[in-house]
Design a protein around this motif. Structure first.
Motif, short mmCIF file in Angstrom:
data_model
loop_
_atom_site.label_atom_id
_atom_site.label_comp_id
_atom_site.label_asym_id
_atom_site.label_seq_id
_atom_site.Cartn_x
_atom_site.Cartn_y
_atom_site.Cartn_z
N SER A 123 0.82 -1.21 0.00
CA SER A 123 0.00 0.00 0.00
C SER A 123 0.85 1.26 0.00
O SER A 123 0.51 2.26 -0.65
CB SER A 123 -0.94 0.00 1.21
OG SER A 123 -1.80 -1.12 1.17
N LEU A 124 1.97 1.23 0.73
CA LEU A 124 2.87 2.39 0.74
C LEU A 124 3.45 2.64 -0.64
O LEU A 124 3.51 3.79 -1.10
CB LEU A 124 3.99 2.16 1.76
CG LEU A 124 3.61 2.22 3.24
CD1 LEU A 124 4.81 1.86 4.11
CD2 LEU A 124 3.11 3.62 3.60
N GLY A 125 3.88 1.57 -1.31
CA GLY A 125 4.42 1.73 -2.66
C GLY A 125 3.38 2.22 -3.64
O GLY A 125 3.64 3.12 -4.46
N ALA A 126 2.17 1.65 -3.58
CA ALA A 126 1.10 2.08 -4.48
C ALA A 126 0.71 3.53 -4.21
O ALA A 126 0.43 4.29 -5.15
CB ALA A 126 -0.11 1.15 -4.31
N SER A 127 0.70 3.93 -2.95
CA SER A 127 0.36 5.32 -2.61
C SER A 127 1.41 6.28 -3.13
O SER A 127 1.08 7.38 -3.61
CB SER A 127 0.24 5.46 -1.09
OG SER A 127 -0.81 4.65 -0.58
N LEU A 128 2.68 5.89 -3.06
CA LEU A 128 3.74 6.74 -3.60
C LEU A 128 3.56 6.93 -5.10
O LEU A 128 3.72 8.05 -5.62
CB LEU A 128 5.11 6.14 -3.30
CG LEU A 128 6.31 6.86 -3.90
CD1 LEU A 128 6.42 8.29 -3.36
CD2 LEU A 128 7.61 6.10 -3.62
N ALA A 129 3.21 5.85 -5.79
CA ALA A 129 2.99 5.95 -7.24
C ALA A 129 1.80 6.86 -7.55
O ALA A 129 1.88 7.70 -8.46
CB ALA A 129 2.76 4.56 -7.83
N TYR A 130 0.71 6.71 -6.80
CA TYR A 130 -0.52 7.44 -7.10
C TYR A 130 -0.43 8.91 -6.71
O TYR A 130 -0.82 9.79 -7.48
CB TYR A 130 -1.70 6.77 -6.38
CG TYR A 130 -3.03 7.40 -6.66
CD1 TYR A 130 -3.76 7.04 -7.80
CD2 TYR A 130 -3.58 8.35 -5.81
CE1 TYR A 130 -4.98 7.62 -8.07
CE2 TYR A 130 -4.81 8.93 -6.06
CZ TYR A 130 -5.51 8.57 -7.20
OH TYR A 130 -6.72 9.14 -7.47
N PHE A 131 0.08 9.18 -5.51
CA PHE A 131 0.08 10.55 -5.00
C PHE A 131 1.36 11.32 -5.33
O PHE A 131 1.33 12.55 -5.30
CB PHE A 131 -0.13 10.55 -3.48
CG PHE A 131 -1.48 10.06 -3.05
CD1 PHE A 131 -2.59 10.85 -3.20
CD2 PHE A 131 -1.62 8.79 -2.50
CE1 PHE A 131 -3.86 10.40 -2.81
CE2 PHE A 131 -2.88 8.33 -2.09
CZ PHE A 131 -3.98 9.13 -2.25
N LEU A 158 2.17 1.11 -13.03
CA LEU A 158 2.92 1.90 -12.04
C LEU A 158 2.52 1.52 -10.62
O LEU A 158 3.38 1.34 -9.75
CB LEU A 158 2.68 3.38 -12.27
CG LEU A 158 3.47 4.05 -13.40
CD1 LEU A 158 3.03 5.50 -13.58
CD2 LEU A 158 4.96 3.98 -13.13
N ILE A 159 1.22 1.39 -10.37
CA ILE A 159 0.76 1.03 -9.03
C ILE A 159 1.29 -0.34 -8.63
O ILE A 159 1.80 -0.53 -7.51
CB ILE A 159 -0.78 1.05 -8.98
CG1 ILE A 159 -1.28 2.50 -9.09
CG2 ILE A 159 -1.30 0.42 -7.69
CD1 ILE A 159 -2.80 2.63 -9.16
N LEU A 160 1.18 -1.32 -9.52
CA LEU A 160 1.65 -2.67 -9.21
C LEU A 160 3.17 -2.72 -9.08
O LEU A 160 3.70 -3.38 -8.18
CB LEU A 160 1.18 -3.65 -10.29
CG LEU A 160 -0.33 -3.90 -10.36
CD1 LEU A 160 -0.67 -4.79 -11.55
CD2 LEU A 160 -0.83 -4.53 -9.07
N ALA A 161 3.87 -2.00 -9.96
CA ALA A 161 5.33 -2.02 -9.92
C ALA A 161 5.86 -1.41 -8.63
O ALA A 161 6.75 -1.97 -7.98
CB ALA A 161 5.89 -1.26 -11.13
N PHE A 162 5.32 -0.27 -8.23
CA PHE A 162 5.76 0.36 -6.99
C PHE A 162 5.35 -0.48 -5.79
O PHE A 162 6.11 -0.62 -4.82
CB PHE A 162 5.18 1.77 -6.87
CG PHE A 162 6.02 2.83 -7.51
CD1 PHE A 162 6.79 3.69 -6.75
CD2 PHE A 162 6.05 2.96 -8.89
CE1 PHE A 162 7.57 4.68 -7.34
CE2 PHE A 162 6.83 3.93 -9.50
CZ PHE A 162 7.59 4.79 -8.72
N GLY A 163 4.15 -1.04 -5.82
CA GLY A 163 3.70 -1.88 -4.71
C GLY A 163 4.57 -3.11 -4.53
O GLY A 163 5.00 -3.42 -3.41
N VAL A 164 4.87 -3.80 -5.62
CA VAL A 164 5.70 -5.00 -5.54
C VAL A 164 7.13 -4.64 -5.16
O VAL A 164 7.78 -5.37 -4.39
CB VAL A 164 5.66 -5.76 -6.89
CG1 VAL A 164 6.68 -6.90 -6.90
CG2 VAL A 164 4.27 -6.31 -7.15
N SER A 165 7.65 -3.53 -5.67
CA SER A 165 9.02 -3.13 -5.35
C SER A 165 9.18 -2.86 -3.86
O SER A 165 10.25 -3.12 -3.29
CB SER A 165 9.40 -1.88 -6.15
OG SER A 165 9.37 -2.13 -7.53
#
Length: 263
Positions: A128-136, A176-183
């Motif tokens: 969730s932190l990674g996905a939030s960074l990508a989105y926001f 982007l959301i999935l890539a940042f979340g998985v990373s």
């Protein structure tokens, strides 16, 4: 192996056929959960897509009416289906994770369950932190940068207007959301590998320079081709790598204390 562990193993033993039947049952539950969540996602697809498109709306600005086009008659429908699948997967993930844990847990010792549970809890938080960074963080800045190349033709007589397609935009946002979340799951991966004896903390410390290069290489491949997006992923990856080393140091100390008390 202690008598308690042997008792625990004997209590969890079951014929192979029983395990296969249980696996089929739990997979069926996962499929049913996804189908139900997919239906909910399809009903709310317009709302979900409106949330996904918000970074682009903000990048256009309050006084500009942006647009998403589709060049194939069926593209808008399939975009809605893919949005529903994305939303359905997110909604069904807690149920799927619970079914996976319920299938695996009986085969683990009590101490292994206690050791594995923090990783299971940390996974959705880090994702969730990674996905939030990508989105926001990443998408608004990247979209603003790309839209800055629009021109009205006053300088060279040619108008440059951004007309993103619905399908391509959805591919970009979800990737982007999935890539940042998985990373952001890097600490979980490294700590699990260390616990399995595949890597050590000393190896991670010696591999810092390679990890930095790998972080920027991954960022260059995953993110849009602008410096902000690449640094937005590479820097957190490097920090998470260091956090993994610190986390492994704490787990090593805890295992050493446990071994000293049981010796």
């Amino acid at each position: 192996m202690s008598a308690e562990d042997e008792t625990e193993i004997d209590a969890s033993k079951a014929p192979l056929l029983d395990h296969l039947v249980e696996l089929r049952t739990r997979l069926l539950r996962c499929v049913i959960a996804f189908v139900i969540c997919f239906g909910v996602g399809f009903a709310l697809a317009d709302i979900v897509f409106g949330i996904l498109v918000q970074p682009l709306v903000n990048a256009y600005g309050p006084d500009v009416q942006g647009k998403l086009i589709y060049t194939k008659l069926y593209e808008a429908f399939f975009v809605k289906v893919r949005v529903a699948a994305f939303a359905g997967l997110c909604l069904a993930f807690p149920i799927i994770a619970n079914q996976m844990w319920a299938f695996v847990a009986p085969g683990l010792y009590r101490r292994e369950k206690r050791a594995f549970l923090p990783f299971l809890l940390a996974t959705p938080i880090l994702f969730s932190l990674g996905a939030s960074l990508a989105y926001f963080g990443v998408m608004p800045a990247a979209f603003t940068f790309f839209l800055s190349f629009e021109t009205d033709g006053a300088a060279n007589g040619i108008t440059q207007e951004a007309l993103p397609a619905m399908g391509e935009y959805l591919d970009l946002v979800t990737s982007l959301i999935l890539a940042f979340g998985v990373s952001f799951l890097l600490p979980v991966l490294l700590m699990l590998l260390e616990r399995a004896g595949i890597i050590t903390r000393d190896q991670l410390k010696k591999g810092r320079r390679y990890a930095i290069v790998a972080a920027f290489a991954i960022a260059a491949v995953i993110t849009p081709p602008d410096v902000w997006s690449q640094f937005s992923l590479a820097i957190p990856l490097i920090l998470l790598y260091e956090l993994s080393i610190i986390g492994i140091w704490f787990t090593e100390r805890r295992r050493a204390k446990l071994a000293a008390t049981t010796a």
